[in-house]
Write a protein that holds these residues in place. Structure first.
Motif, PDB file in Angstrom:
ATOM      1  N   MET A 131      10.962  -1.114  63.379  1.00 39.82           N
ATOM      2  CA  MET A 131      11.164  -0.868  61.972  1.00 39.82           C
ATOM      3  C   MET A 131       9.932  -1.302  61.170  1.00 39.82           C
ATOM      4  SD  MET A 131      13.683   0.517  60.641  1.00 39.82           S
ATOM      5  CE  MET A 131      14.348   0.843  59.083  1.00 39.82           C
ATOM      6  N   VAL A 132       9.408  -2.473  61.517  1.00 36.67           N
ATOM      7  CA  VAL A 132       8.231  -2.990  60.818  1.00 36.67           C
ATOM      8  C   VAL A 132       7.027  -2.082  61.073  1.00 36.67           C
ATOM      9  CG1 VAL A 132       6.620  -4.928  60.693  1.00 36.67           C
ATOM     10  CG2 VAL A 132       9.061  -5.355  60.846  1.00 36.67           C
ATOM     11  N   THR A 133       6.884  -1.628  62.309  1.00 34.35           N
ATOM     12  CA  THR A 133       5.763  -0.753  62.652  1.00 34.35           C
ATOM     13  C   THR A 133       5.827   0.545  61.863  1.00 34.35           C
ATOM     14  OG1 THR A 133       5.779  -1.654  64.884  1.00 34.35           O
ATOM     15  CG2 THR A 133       4.591   0.399  64.558  1.00 34.35           C
ATOM     16  N   LEU A 134       6.987   1.139  61.773  1.00 33.98           N
ATOM     17  CA  LEU A 134       7.154   2.378  61.022  1.00 33.98           C
ATOM     18  C   LEU A 134       6.798   2.175  59.554  1.00 33.98           C
ATOM     19  CD1 LEU A 134       8.038   5.332  60.908  1.00 33.98           C
ATOM     20  CD2 LEU A 134      10.369   4.523  60.553  1.00 33.98           C
ATOM     21  N   PHE A 135       7.250   1.070  58.989  1.00 37.80           N
ATOM     22  CA  PHE A 135       6.942   0.759  57.593  1.00 37.80           C
ATOM     23  C   PHE A 135       5.434   0.615  57.383  1.00 37.80           C
ATOM     24  CE2 PHE A 135       6.453  -2.391  54.133  1.00 37.80           C
ATOM     25  CZ  PHE A 135       6.997  -1.635  53.100  1.00 37.80           C
ATOM     26  N   LEU A 136       4.746  -0.062  58.294  1.00 35.48           N
ATOM     27  CA  LEU A 136       3.303  -0.238  58.165  1.00 35.48           C
ATOM     28  C   LEU A 136       2.553   1.074  58.353  1.00 35.48           C
ATOM     29  CD1 LEU A 136       2.765  -3.642  59.982  1.00 35.48           C
ATOM     30  CD2 LEU A 136       2.594  -3.172  57.540  1.00 35.48           C
ATOM     31  N   ILE A 137       3.034   1.930  59.226  1.00 34.78           N
ATOM     32  CA  ILE A 137       2.398   3.238  59.416  1.00 34.78           C
ATOM     33  C   ILE A 137       2.536   4.083  58.153  1.00 34.78           C
ATOM     34  CG2 ILE A 137       2.579   5.423  60.687  1.00 34.78           C
ATOM     35  CD1 ILE A 137       3.184   3.734  63.179  1.00 34.78           C
ATOM     36  N   ILE A 138       3.699   4.054  57.538  1.00 35.34           N
ATOM     37  CA  ILE A 138       3.902   4.806  56.296  1.00 35.34           C
ATOM     38  C   ILE A 138       3.001   4.259  55.194  1.00 35.34           C
ATOM     39  CG2 ILE A 138       5.572   5.280  54.454  1.00 35.34           C
ATOM     40  CD1 ILE A 138       7.714   5.464  56.674  1.00 35.34           C
ATOM     41  N   LEU A 139       2.938   2.932  55.056  1.00 33.69           N
ATOM     42  CA  LEU A 139       2.063   2.335  54.052  1.00 33.69           C
ATOM     43  C   LEU A 139       0.601   2.676  54.311  1.00 33.69           C
ATOM     44  CD1 LEU A 139       3.479  -1.225  53.354  1.00 33.69           C
ATOM     45  CD2 LEU A 139       3.457   0.749  51.831  1.00 33.69           C
TER      46      LEU A 139
END
Length: 86
Positions: free
Chosen positions: A1-9
Motif C-alpha cells: 500500500m505504501v509503495t503504491l502511494f509513493l509511486i502515485i506521488l
C-alpha cells in the motif's frame, strides 16, 4: 500500500516539475520555482524508499529493474530542474 502511494506521488511529482518548468519558461518564475520544488520534494521519499529496499533485500539489480526508467529519469530531471530554476 505504501509503495503504491509513493509511486502515485512520484508520478504526480514529475507532472508538477513539468508544469513548473513550463511556467518558468512563460516568465512566471516564482510559481514555476515553487512547483519545481514541490515536484522534486515528492521524489525524495520515493528515492529513499528504493534505497532502503535495496539495503534490506541486498538485491540491487532486481529492485532497480522493477522500477521503470521513467521513474528514475523523473527523479534525476527534477533535481536538475531545481538547480536550473535557482
Amino acid at each position: 500500500m505504501v509503495t503504491l502511494f509513493l509511486i502515485i506521488l512520484s508520478s504526480l511529482g514529475g507532472f508538477t516539475v513539468i508544469l513548473g518548468g513550463y511556467l518558468t519558461y512563460r516568465n512566471h518564475i516564482g510559481t514555476g520555482k515553487l512547483l519545481i520544488g514541490l515536484g522534486a520534494g515528492v521524489g525524495i521519499p520515493w528515492l529513499l524508499y528504493i534505497l532502503f529496499t535495496i539495503m534490506v533485500t541486498q538485491e540491487s539489480t532486481a529492485i532497480i529493474a522493477q522500477h521503470s526508467i521513467v521513474g528514475w529519469t523523473g527523479i534525476i530531471l527534477s533535481f536538475i530542474a531545481r538547480s536550473i530554476a535557482r
